[in-house]
Design a protein around this motif. Structure first.
Motif, short mmCIF file in Angstrom:
data_model
loop_
_atom_site.label_atom_id
_atom_site.label_comp_id
_atom_site.label_asym_id
_atom_site.label_seq_id
_atom_site.Cartn_x
_atom_site.Cartn_y
_atom_site.Cartn_z
N VAL A 37 0.84 -1.20 0.00
CA VAL A 37 0.00 0.00 0.00
C VAL A 37 0.88 1.25 0.00
O VAL A 37 1.84 1.35 0.76
N HIS A 38 0.55 2.21 -0.87
CA HIS A 38 1.35 3.44 -0.96
C HIS A 38 0.86 4.50 0.03
O HIS A 38 -0.23 4.38 0.62
N ILE A 39 1.64 5.54 0.19
CA ILE A 39 1.35 6.54 1.23
C ILE A 39 0.10 7.36 0.92
O ILE A 39 -0.50 7.92 1.84
N GLY A 40 -0.29 7.43 -0.36
CA GLY A 40 -1.54 8.12 -0.67
C GLY A 40 -2.71 7.43 -0.01
O GLY A 40 -3.59 8.08 0.58
N ASN A 41 -2.73 6.10 -0.09
CA ASN A 41 -3.77 5.34 0.60
C ASN A 41 -3.63 5.46 2.11
O ASN A 41 -4.65 5.54 2.83
N PHE A 42 -2.39 5.48 2.59
CA PHE A 42 -2.21 5.56 4.04
C PHE A 42 -2.63 6.91 4.60
O PHE A 42 -2.96 7.01 5.78
N ARG A 43 -2.65 7.94 3.76
CA ARG A 43 -3.20 9.20 4.24
C ARG A 43 -4.67 8.99 4.64
O ARG A 43 -5.11 9.46 5.69
N THR A 44 -5.39 8.26 3.80
CA THR A 44 -6.79 7.96 4.11
C THR A 44 -6.92 7.04 5.31
O THR A 44 -7.76 7.26 6.20
N PHE A 45 -6.07 6.03 5.40
CA PHE A 45 -6.17 5.08 6.52
C PHE A 45 -5.81 5.74 7.85
O PHE A 45 -6.40 5.42 8.88
N VAL A 46 -4.86 6.67 7.83
CA VAL A 46 -4.52 7.41 9.05
C VAL A 46 -5.70 8.27 9.48
O VAL A 46 -6.04 8.35 10.67
N PHE A 47 -6.35 8.93 8.49
CA PHE A 47 -7.53 9.73 8.83
C PHE A 47 -8.63 8.85 9.40
O PHE A 47 -9.29 9.21 10.38
N GLN A 48 -8.85 7.68 8.78
CA GLN A 48 -9.88 6.78 9.27
C GLN A 48 -9.61 6.35 10.70
O GLN A 48 -10.53 6.23 11.52
N ASP A 49 -8.33 6.13 11.02
CA ASP A 49 -7.96 5.75 12.38
C ASP A 49 -8.22 6.91 13.35
O ASP A 49 -8.72 6.70 14.47
N LEU A 50 -7.90 8.11 12.92
CA LEU A 50 -8.13 9.29 13.75
C LEU A 50 -9.63 9.47 14.00
O LEU A 50 -10.06 9.76 15.14
N LEU A 51 -10.44 9.27 12.97
CA LEU A 51 -11.89 9.38 13.12
C LEU A 51 -12.41 8.30 14.05
O LEU A 51 -13.26 8.56 14.92
N ARG A 52 -11.91 7.08 13.89
CA ARG A 52 -12.31 5.97 14.76
C ARG A 52 -12.04 6.33 16.23
O ARG A 52 -12.90 6.16 17.10
N ARG A 53 -10.84 6.84 16.49
CA ARG A 53 -10.48 7.20 17.86
C ARG A 53 -11.34 8.35 18.38
O ARG A 53 -11.71 8.38 19.57
N TYR A 54 -11.68 9.30 17.49
CA TYR A 54 -12.47 10.45 17.92
C TYR A 54 -13.90 10.05 18.27
O TYR A 54 -14.47 10.54 19.25
N VAL A 55 -14.47 9.15 17.46
CA VAL A 55 -15.81 8.66 17.76
C VAL A 55 -15.84 8.02 19.16
O VAL A 55 -16.75 8.28 19.96
N CYS A 56 -14.84 7.21 19.44
CA CYS A 56 -14.76 6.56 20.76
C CYS A 56 -14.51 7.59 21.86
O CYS A 56 -15.07 7.50 22.97
N TYR A 57 -13.67 8.58 21.57
CA TYR A 57 -13.39 9.64 22.54
C TYR A 57 -14.66 10.41 22.91
O TYR A 57 -14.86 10.80 24.07
#
Length: 343
Positions: A37-57
């Motif tokens: 997976v290239h870093i362009g996709n990982f930009r999205t996956f990092v955002f998704q992780d941040l959103l996941r954590r924020y929903v739980c927060y």
């Protein structure tokens, strides 16, 4: 407890409230495991992780599903060139993806379904669409008839008269009644992976995979669907059309999309030699935490320009934070003004 996000569908910032009154149900588009997976996709996956954590927060219980696309044209082509069965070919890159997630500190979703494990669910969904009169067959392949869904284009806010039917709608050489129609089931071709089903021998189209898997685990209607802006059209648009035509229910309430990543100011591509995987960057000696820091340093709805100078600046910023934390721990709490700082 309030969670507000920009909704691509309505183009407004709206409050997200769980449909069931309790649990946020979220589907995020995962990787197509044909390569690292290239870093362009990982930009999205990092955002998704941040959103996941924020929903739980924010205090919401969360059910998070992320698909693994392990059958598509690129996978079949690459597996054929490598002279490997597709499952053997994709398992290597699926494993590498989860390793990269862990390296970046991304939390694993609750469910990570593979497309090839859900062929039956896809067939069932296509049969429902057939019952609704939304499909037709051509040379053994089955297509979705766009005219079946009057609201087609509502996510991307399209004027259908401007849609030519070219690009990623269906790049395969199949015969369609309308260039805007898209394939649901692809007839078997010599040398390709296939499944024997009531639809005939073949394999699923890309778009049907996400609809079938998301609804299997999250229900006919759910709260959040997240991905990159490159998926708005046609992929997410087609998901809406086939899902809502099959159920008669709204598919997703809130659509959330992250913007593109540029590399040194240019669009990332193999031909330009600027398509980097996470592993490429780490081999240069950079800290994975610095890469994550950079990937989430710009608002998700703005383009991020990835540069190696930016990674170095991110490493410096992290070092300053770490130095500060070290100094805090060394502060004596015997002085009233400092009491509690080192705790």
């Amino acid at each position: 407890m309030s969670l507000k996000l920009y909704n691509t569908l309505t183009r407004r910032i709206e409050e997200v409230k769980p449909l069931d009154g309790e649990t946020i149900r979220m589907y995020t588009c995962g990787p197509t495991v044909y390569d690292f997976v290239h870093i362009g996709n990982f930009r999205t996956f990092v955002f998704q992780d941040l959103l996941r954590r924020y929903v739980c927060y924010k205090g919401f219980p969360l059910l998070h599903v992320m698909n693994i696309t392990d059958v598509d044209d690129k996978i079949i082509d690459n597996a054929h060139k490598a002279n490997l069965p597709i499952q053997e070919y994709t398992s290597r890159f699926e494993e590498a993806f989860f390793e990269d997630m862990e390296t970046l500190g991304l939390q694993k979703p609750d469910v990570t379904p593979r497309a090839t494990d859900h062929i039956d669910a896809m067939v069932e969904l296509i049969l429902k669409l057939r019952e609704q009169g939304c499909t037709y067959e051509s040379k053994g392949s089955i297509y979705y008839r766009i005219d079946c869904f009057p609201d087609y284009g509502k996510l991307a806010h399209l004027d259908l008269s401007q849609v030519s039917g070219e690009g990623r709608i269906d790049t395969d050489e199949y015969t369609k009644e309308n260039p805007r129609d898209f394939v649901l089931w692809k007839a078997r071709k010599e040398g390709e992976a296939y499944w024997d089903t009531v639809l005939g021998s073949g394999r699923p189209g890309w778009h049907i995979e996400c609809s079938a898997m998301s609804m299997k685990y999250l229900g006919e209607s759910f709260d959040l669907h997240v991905g990159g802006v490159d998926l708005i059209f046609p992929h997410h648009e087609n998901e809406i059309a086939q899902s809502e035509a099959s159920t008669g229910q709204p598919f997703v309430r809130h659509w959330v999309h992250s913007e593109f990543l540029l590399v040194e100011g240019e669009k990332m591509s193999k031909s330009k030699g600027n398509q980097y995987t996470l592993r490429d960057i780490l081999e240069k000696g950079y800290d994975p935490l610095a890469v994550r820091y950079l990937l989430q340093s710009v608002h998700y709805r703005k383009q991020l320009n990835f540069t190696f100078e930016g990674v170095e600046q991110a490493q410096s910023a992290l070092q300053r934070i770490n130095d500060f934390l070290v100094r805090i721990r060394e502060v004596s709490d015997e002085i009233d003004e400092n009491r509690g700082l080192s705790g």
